[in-house]
Design a protein around this motif. Structure first.
Motif, PDB file in Angstrom:
ATOM      1  N   TRP A  87      10.328  -8.007  -3.702  1.00  0.00           N
ATOM      2  CA  TRP A  87       9.195  -7.860  -4.609  1.00  0.00           C
ATOM      3  C   TRP A  87       8.908  -6.366  -4.760  1.00  0.00           C
ATOM      4  O   TRP A  87       8.614  -5.685  -3.784  1.00  0.00           O
ATOM      5  CB  TRP A  87       7.985  -8.589  -4.041  1.00  0.00           C
ATOM      6  N   ILE A  88       9.018  -5.872  -5.995  1.00  0.00           N
ATOM      7  CA  ILE A  88       8.824  -4.448  -6.283  1.00  0.00           C
ATOM      8  C   ILE A  88       7.788  -4.313  -7.381  1.00  0.00           C
ATOM      9  O   ILE A  88       7.859  -5.003  -8.410  1.00  0.00           O
ATOM     10  CB  ILE A  88      10.154  -3.806  -6.736  1.00  0.00           C
ATOM     11  N   PHE A  95       7.372   3.350  -7.960  1.00  0.00           N
ATOM     12  CA  PHE A  95       7.655   2.055  -7.352  1.00  0.00           C
ATOM     13  C   PHE A  95       6.892   1.850  -6.053  1.00  0.00           C
ATOM     14  O   PHE A  95       6.670   2.785  -5.297  1.00  0.00           O
ATOM     15  CB  PHE A  95       9.150   1.946  -7.023  1.00  0.00           C
ATOM     16  N   THR A  96       6.556   0.598  -5.785  1.00  0.00           N
ATOM     17  CA  THR A  96       6.053   0.175  -4.491  1.00  0.00           C
ATOM     18  C   THR A  96       6.884  -1.030  -4.069  1.00  0.00           C
ATOM     19  O   THR A  96       6.966  -2.014  -4.798  1.00  0.00           O
ATOM     20  CB  THR A  96       4.567  -0.241  -4.563  1.00  0.00           C
ATOM     21  N   PHE A  97       7.519  -0.929  -2.926  1.00  0.00           N
ATOM     22  CA  PHE A  97       8.326  -2.029  -2.405  1.00  0.00           C
ATOM     23  C   PHE A  97       7.431  -2.886  -1.535  1.00  0.00           C
ATOM     24  O   PHE A  97       6.852  -2.409  -0.567  1.00  0.00           O
ATOM     25  CB  PHE A  97       9.513  -1.468  -1.611  1.00  0.00           C
ATOM     26  N   ASN A  98       7.305  -4.166  -1.882  1.00  0.00           N
ATOM     27  CA  ASN A  98       6.407  -5.072  -1.172  1.00  0.00           C
ATOM     28  C   ASN A  98       7.113  -6.030  -0.234  1.00  0.00           C
ATOM     29  O   ASN A  98       6.549  -7.023   0.174  1.00  0.00           O
ATOM     30  CB  ASN A  98       5.563  -5.862  -2.185  1.00  0.00           C
ATOM     31  N   GLY A  99       8.361  -5.746   0.089  1.00  0.00           N
ATOM     32  CA  GLY A  99       9.053  -6.511   1.113  1.00  0.00           C
ATOM     33  C   GLY A  99      10.035  -7.541   0.607  1.00  0.00           C
ATOM     34  O   GLY A  99      10.104  -7.849  -0.577  1.00  0.00           O
ATOM     35  N   LEU A 100      10.799  -8.047   1.558  1.00  0.00           N
ATOM     36  CA  LEU A 100      11.777  -9.094   1.292  1.00  0.00           C
ATOM     37  C   LEU A 100      11.130 -10.444   1.562  1.00  0.00           C
ATOM     38  O   LEU A 100      10.344 -10.597   2.490  1.00  0.00           O
ATOM     39  CB  LEU A 100      12.999  -8.920   2.194  1.00  0.00           C
TER      40      LEU A 100
END
Length: 109
Positions: A87-88, A95-100
């Motif tokens: 989830w990006i 960008f903010t990476f919100n994890g797998l």
């Protein structure tokens, strides 16, 4: 395949950033291509849009390394299984990476 590409796999295990996939591209080139695609995709959609982009493990993992400012040597930390997703969030600041996320499928269909 292991015997045919023994030298490649030996180098790959030690440092995947130092090799070029047989018949393919360098890992860093793959990662940059993924990040460029996500940037273009983010710029093409208005705020609040939800967009899905589907790809293979190596492109996703290497792109996430660049997105998170990590060395490509850490690609294995972004391992995704079938049906899993990353989830990006993209906005004007980047960008903010919100994890797998694991998307477990019901075994009953």
């Amino acid at each position: 395949a292991l015997q045919d590409y023994a030298n490649f796999f030996s180098h790959w295990r030690h440092d995947p950033t130092s090799v070029v996939l047989p018949g393919g591209e360098a890992f860093e080139t793959c990662a940059k291509r993924g990040l460029e695609f996500l940037t273009e995709l983010g710029q093409q959609h208005h705020a609040g849009s939800v967009v899905a982009a589907v790809s293979h493990q190596m492109l996703i993992a290497s792109t996430l390394c660049l997105l998170c400012g990590r060395s490509l040597k850490h690609w294995h930390e972004y391992r995704l299984g079938n049906t899993d997703y990353a989830w990006i969030h993209f906005d004007q600041s980047g960008f903010t990476f919100n994890g797998l996320h694991v998307a477990a499928l019901n075994s009953n269909g």
